[in-house]
Design an enzyme around this catalytic site. Structure first.
Site, PDB file in Angstrom:
ATOM      1  N   GLU A   1       0.837  -1.228  -0.018  1.00  0.00           N
ATOM      2  CA  GLU A   1      -0.181   0.035   0.019  1.00  0.00           C
ATOM      3  C   GLU A   1       0.782   1.145  -0.031  1.00  0.00           C
ATOM      4  O   GLU A   1       1.877   1.493   0.860  1.00  0.00           O
ATOM      5  CB  GLU A   1      -0.840  -0.103   1.106  1.00  0.00           C
ATOM      6  CG  GLU A   1      -1.923   1.014   1.324  1.00  0.00           C
ATOM      7  CD  GLU A   1      -2.583   1.171   2.641  1.00  0.00           C
ATOM      8  OE1 GLU A   1      -2.075   0.527   3.732  1.00  0.00           O
ATOM      9  OE2 GLU A   1      -3.759   1.441   2.848  1.00  0.00           O
TER      10      GLU A   1
ATOM     11  N   HIS B   1       2.404   4.580   0.925  1.00  0.00           N
ATOM     12  CA  HIS B   1       2.565   5.149   2.301  1.00  0.00           C
ATOM     13  C   HIS B   1       3.264   6.612   2.251  1.00  0.00           C
ATOM     14  O   HIS B   1       4.166   6.963   2.796  1.00  0.00           O
ATOM     15  CB  HIS B   1       3.153   4.156   3.335  1.00  0.00           C
ATOM     16  CG  HIS B   1       2.418   3.232   3.924  1.00  0.00           C
ATOM     17  ND1 HIS B   1       1.840   2.259   3.328  1.00  0.00           N
ATOM     18  CD2 HIS B   1       1.984   3.216   5.172  1.00  0.00           C
ATOM     19  CE1 HIS B   1       1.476   1.481   4.403  1.00  0.00           C
ATOM     20  NE2 HIS B   1       1.476   2.158   5.541  1.00  0.00           N
TER      21      HIS B   1
ATOM     22  N   ASP C   1       3.324  -1.691   6.053  1.00  0.00           N
ATOM     23  CA  ASP C   1       2.601  -2.614   7.022  1.00  0.00           C
ATOM     24  C   ASP C   1       3.126  -3.927   7.153  1.00  0.00           C
ATOM     25  O   ASP C   1       3.060  -4.393   8.689  1.00  0.00           O
ATOM     26  CB  ASP C   1       1.172  -2.809   6.473  1.00  0.00           C
ATOM     27  CG  ASP C   1       0.574  -1.152   6.499  1.00  0.00           C
ATOM     28  OD1 ASP C   1       0.926  -0.307   7.057  1.00  0.00           O
ATOM     29  OD2 ASP C   1      -0.744  -1.359   5.880  1.00  0.00           O
TER      30      ASP C   1
ATOM     31  N   HIS D   1      -2.328  -3.766   9.244  1.00  0.00           N
ATOM     32  CA  HIS D   1      -3.247  -2.822   8.272  1.00  0.00           C
ATOM     33  C   HIS D   1      -4.771  -2.830   8.593  1.00  0.00           C
ATOM     34  O   HIS D   1      -5.272  -3.993   8.617  1.00  0.00           O
ATOM     35  CB  HIS D   1      -3.011  -3.405   6.758  1.00  0.00           C
ATOM     36  CG  HIS D   1      -3.690  -3.080   5.614  1.00  0.00           C
ATOM     37  ND1 HIS D   1      -3.522  -1.796   5.169  1.00  0.00           N
ATOM     38  CD2 HIS D   1      -4.804  -3.429   4.865  1.00  0.00           C
ATOM     39  CE1 HIS D   1      -4.238  -1.401   4.286  1.00  0.00           C
ATOM     40  NE2 HIS D   1      -5.002  -2.756   3.934  1.00  0.00           N
TER      41      HIS D   1
ATOM     42  N   GLU E   1      -7.463  -2.258   7.267  1.00  0.00           N
ATOM     43  CA  GLU E   1      -8.674  -2.679   6.806  1.00  0.00           C
ATOM     44  C   GLU E   1      -8.697  -4.390   6.618  1.00  0.00           C
ATOM     45  O   GLU E   1      -9.836  -4.952   6.239  1.00  0.00           O
ATOM     46  CB  GLU E   1      -8.527  -2.305   5.209  1.00  0.00           C
ATOM     47  CG  GLU E   1      -8.876  -0.899   5.121  1.00  0.00           C
ATOM     48  CD  GLU E   1      -7.454  -0.028   5.141  1.00  0.00           C
ATOM     49  OE1 GLU E   1      -6.495  -0.551   5.724  1.00  0.00           O
ATOM     50  OE2 GLU E   1      -7.468   1.403   4.634  1.00  0.00           O
TER      51      GLU E   1
ATOM     52  N   HIS F   1      -1.917   7.181   9.129  1.00  0.00           N
ATOM     53  CA  HIS F   1      -1.372   6.551   7.832  1.00  0.00           C
ATOM     54  C   HIS F   1      -0.231   7.422   6.916  1.00  0.00           C
ATOM     55  O   HIS F   1      -0.646   8.419   6.528  1.00  0.00           O
ATOM     56  CB  HIS F   1      -2.367   6.349   6.596  1.00  0.00           C
ATOM     57  CG  HIS F   1      -2.296   5.675   5.568  1.00  0.00           C
ATOM     58  ND1 HIS F   1      -1.918   4.143   5.658  1.00  0.00           N
ATOM     59  CD2 HIS F   1      -1.985   5.924   4.263  1.00  0.00           C
ATOM     60  CE1 HIS F   1      -1.463   3.748   4.180  1.00  0.00           C
ATOM     61  NE2 HIS F   1      -1.336   4.919   3.510  1.00  0.00           N
TER      62      HIS F   1
ATOM     63  N   GLU G   1       3.895   5.495  12.065  1.00  0.00           N
ATOM     64  CA  GLU G   1       4.262   4.513  11.201  1.00  0.00           C
ATOM     65  C   GLU G   1       5.748   5.035  10.780  1.00  0.00           C
ATOM     66  O   GLU G   1       6.876   4.163  10.600  1.00  0.00           O
ATOM     67  CB  GLU G   1       3.543   4.405  10.019  1.00  0.00           C
ATOM     68  CG  GLU G   1       2.335   3.545  10.081  1.00  0.00           C
ATOM     69  CD  GLU G   1       1.347   3.173   9.048  1.00  0.00           C
ATOM     70  OE1 GLU G   1       0.760   2.116   8.960  1.00  0.00           O
ATOM     71  OE2 GLU G   1       1.543   4.070   7.958  1.00  0.00           O
TER      72      GLU G   1
END
Lengths: 266, 266, 266, 266, 266, 266
Positions: C39, C41, C50, C125, C127, C184, C189
């Site tokens: 994904e 980032h 992630d 992650h 989702e 995010h 992170e």
């Protein structure tokens, strides 16, 4: 809004097809699809609470926006211990992910393929959300594959509790809001039901107990003892119809405002 | 039957979980699952007709048998031209086979795994039947795979029109019964709705026209002209609430008798 | 613990099968399955963030608990605009629900069927979570259907950020924690990556911008403008390796403590 | 090739999204997707051997072709007795066909839908191949259904051992090549691992034994005794890092040549 | 073997159910399930070649072993360019993986659940094999989930060409065997058809051309020019009925011997 | 019609691909797909009866219409007690819904995607029908998603008994037609088989017994005693080849007429 429309039922199941078709053909039609569950809600609330609440909210919001309400998804995804007490409890009848996704996908495709411009999924059962999102995403892919012209349709997804305002929370929980995670069979749902469907609430059976203390992880199979014996994650102490009216009024108003603004509808 | 049970709602969505659980634990519990559709039914009947009728029948039958009624399957399999006018018609929102099978399978497994002894699928939409049958068959396989003791549960499946007696048909269709295949939006459904939900019937919008003449085959894509423009396969001429009452009374009585006898319930 | 075990790799992919088998046969074996995503980032973090983070956490936690780490699920469920910027963004390659559920289900069944006692899904992650939950639930059903003796295995599921303590948040976000929903590509992170994989972080490419303002609903198709042009929902301003170390140390310690206590392992 | 590209990681998980996006937008981008397995490989090789090898080959080939490497499929289809010893062996954790197909299909669609021109599936586990082929075929169908312009993308599929030259075989197996079918945990894989990841090989645990004698049919359930007790179908006798280097060098060179020629890339 | 059995048809579709049931109840019953394809086989062979050949072999083998033959799987998995010319060719009608797996799984479960002891899948289309393997594996899992007593059944899987002996190859291909990979519509299939179904072979339409030169990878979409314009991967030059008889006789004999020995049947 | 076509086989499996392709490219090609079952048919009829009959009818109809016949679907959906005696009976090997739908869907898509204009599903097993309908509907959706030009293809679906005329019924059942629902292994199927495949009928094993008395509902698991011990729902008393010839002649003629008229073919 023409006069005759005001007499039309907001619930599509009660409407005849030619009237529906005429309404859709005017353009900009919005259908709200309530999603609920069949899930134990303790001794004082009925098992259909989630669908009853999301449908009731949908009907009022639809009436304010010129939208219509589709038949609710009455069965939801598996109840989780940390949000619904757990799928092992009697009175909880759930769909697995594939079934819920497939059903919602077909319904969403169905309306949008007929020219409905906006489909709003109004969720009333926490565990449903991600599967409804997947259904919406797949449905839009189906529509693209099927081709067809016209403006691209829109799907909105939301859970009604995300519309409860901080002010409403402060009034409903004067001693502090304990958090959405343990709001299962608690003050919010009970008050809403006392306002909307008092004949289905048995406050005399309600039990007072501390809120559930649940770990930061999920465990499967669940440790049953972690769910209070009532099946509620927090007690409905202090629930009343007035709080329910307050919540209902605030949520439906804010939600209707949001939909009108986002979807540029009446 | 203890007195307090008589006051319990027949609709499980309106009952609380501990009462449900206590009822199931007594043994021999029967749940009726109505299946319908969201389907155009001409200009005079609402789109939710099939689920409204099967649910209404289920509620009366359940009350007579000490059974309970689960939330209906409100969306059905794709309408076929020869039984429902066709899936292309506005106002018909359908599930594909996988979605319907998956949903019904989960619901049937859910109740039977909790100790419900008998699950009766009461169908009100012709196109559903074989998919509900598959769902029941798969559900019983799931239960066997999950193991567990207790007596093996039973699933019954039926469509309510199979319980209409020849005598009732003779009274409802004094000029001869034209056949179930064109009974979509016709005298049977209209009369039942006039008896049960007259506020949802608009007889002033009903149109008289000859019954549809349909070939012995199905054709896909359908030839739209083969469906009468009303969407009904036969006209509701001569429908009235009295016929509806007659049909409803006869069917619910015979069905209740059959269930009591077959399932050896009260 | 025999000396030679300390030299055994914590990553199962690096271990030979007979050693694995011997370890499992001792009883009480715990395998941690990290779940991530591929994904975007933002411009400063790599697309594999992630999975890199959840795997790094899993390895340290496993080492502390005598557990082992399975190969991560490197692809995750569709990025949502409100938690990951949206699935439309270049660099986000996602699985649909069926694919993620099927993959996780097979892996969980595989380990548990071989006698692993505890399988911990460590999610990185947002989702993914509900689909991993479904996978775990189905996997346990598969195991019951397959029969077999031995003690019933356990699955735990968690997202690592649920283990960040309030105290750590206060240190990492001295001006107040803006909320997980916009974390995010942000400080958490980025700091973790600066601590763990600094060679993969390009702070010189980081962009400062206000946090995303996202509605209470999800909309599909997304309105791309609602995601900041970087793809991050909040800017990584103020990220540093020290914060990353603090977070990493606190989370892995608390998580290891939780697992040892819950699973009664070393 | 601009200088800064040479410093970009070949592994996409280590790259940031804007750089990826910029690279794709230049046209002709090629992504290599390594496929492996989590499978017992005897006492001397790690369980992740197949993914380690296919990923290592992918990285070198990609570097030579200006391609990039996606995260590997770390779990493969069920090990068969005649090619991997059998799926019943401890340390073999497999996906069923539906899971593998679904995962690979999503990943392939994901890259190609973002404008990647060529997706090369580089397989390292025999049993995967046909399922990866199905995934690629379905993915291309998905892309056609989704529409969109641009040149039609290409998928290549291959297993790396199909690139071993006769000359290399003659050098590696001076006494004659025993056949690919029993090359599981044997000289090829062991030598490659000794070259690439010597720290993960335990030659001291290797066992010498005759090659497996397997029937012309497959049998399920397997007769366990037909697999040598090591889990290897042939012994790694004579493996060394030099042979591994030879094989690796020859295969990566020929494969890079083939890709450049077939895909008309740099 | 009682005399009347010898007059029973070897094809189960031609047998009555009570005779089948009686045969199964004797124990040790073996059913052979031929798998084929509907696939172009050049201008001289019919499109049903694969199923015709596998069924013919199955019938003779069954007669020798006291086994019976189930109706063949007449449609196979997608033709690949390197083994069947490609799925894009007119006259090739294929199943996707899910369809083939599901069909074979149901048939295998069906026979074994009724007490058939051994189910032999006799494949005649290269692309089918791995999907039939998956079907067999899933079917055995289904049977375990369904419980039931009796001895565990066995599934064997094989492709008939794996039984062609080196000696037979030497006779059929006096100038050297070109390899199984290009045996599509070539000497083996053509000779077998000339022996078994000469009325369906049109040697006058056969075309001589060099064998296909195909790369080491698969490419999708295929480059159509890589398949010879006949659709055959090698020409049927030199085919004759005598070679077909030789192959047929040798394969059926060796296969029958193998089955009798492996399955300990008559 | 050119002379050489008359010598072409009506069965596509016996035809070569270039001839098929040439025939399709002429436009208006019609393929008939027979659907049957593998199902007990009492002691006097073979288990393959349904596919044998539908295929025989298809071949004659095709010959009259210039159509071709695809390989039959030899396995059907689960036999129901009220139409086939029940799926529990030895000799009945069935597909579940997903398998049958998937198989038929692929075959239908396959032919239509190659330019066949009309695909006629000719059903010979009651329980198949709705699943074949679903397959056809999904197949047409697949074709729309795949795009492509040319005229939209047509699918017709029918069960052959719907073409039996009242006059034929009167001749075949001189004492009154007992109804299609109990026509399993009865006079119709037996007479047709005596006409078409007398060598497969064992009238000496036929048993006379009253027709089955079955309830208006379906029950699962079935009550086995409700099926006559022969497995037939009505006895074949009075069956003969002349009746079979009469039925066959009338049905094939009317069906051919219908197809020619509906599909505007020769």
């Amino acid at each position: 809004m023409p006069e005759n429309e005001t007499r039309q039922p907001v619930r599509l199941a009660h409407l005849d097809a030619p009237s529906y078709s005429e309404w859709v053909s005017r353009g900009g039609a919005t259908v709200i699809l309530p999603a609920g569950a069949f899930e134990q809600h303790g001794p004082h609330l009925p098992m259909g609470t989630d669908a009853l609440l999301s449908t009731a909210i949908a009907e009022v919001v639809a009436a304010r926006c010129g939208a219509k309400v589709a038949e609710p998804l009455s069965y939801g995804h598996k109840s989780q211990q940390k949000s619904g007490g757990g799928n092992h409890l009697p009175g909880t009848i759930s769909l697995d992910a594939a079934a819920l996704i497939a059903q919602a996908r077909c319904v969403i495709v169905g309306f949008l393929a007929q020219g409905v411009q906006n489909l709003v999924v109004l969720n009333g059962h926490y565990e449903n959300y991600q599967f409804l999102y997947e259904a919406a995403d797949l449905a839009l892919g189906d529509l693209r594959a099927a081709g067809g012209g016209g403006p691209e349709p829109t799907v909105l997804l939301l859970s009604y509790w995300d519309y409860v305002s901080d002010q409403a929370l402060a009034e409903v929980y004067p001693e502090g809001f304990p958090g959405w995670d343990i709001e299962h069979g608690g003050v919010l749902e009970t008050s809403l039901m006392l306002h909307l469907r008092p004949e289905l609430v048995q406050m005399g059976r309600a039990v007072s107990h501390p809120a559930a203390q649940l770990p930061r992880f999920d465990r499967l199979p669940v440790v049953p003892e972690r769910t209070p014996s009532t099946g509620c994650l927090s007690a409905p102490d202090g629930s009343d119809a007035r709080k329910g009216e307050l919540l209902f009024s605030q949520v439906t108003q804010d939600l209707a405002t949001d939909l009108r603004q986002e979807l540029e509808i009446a």
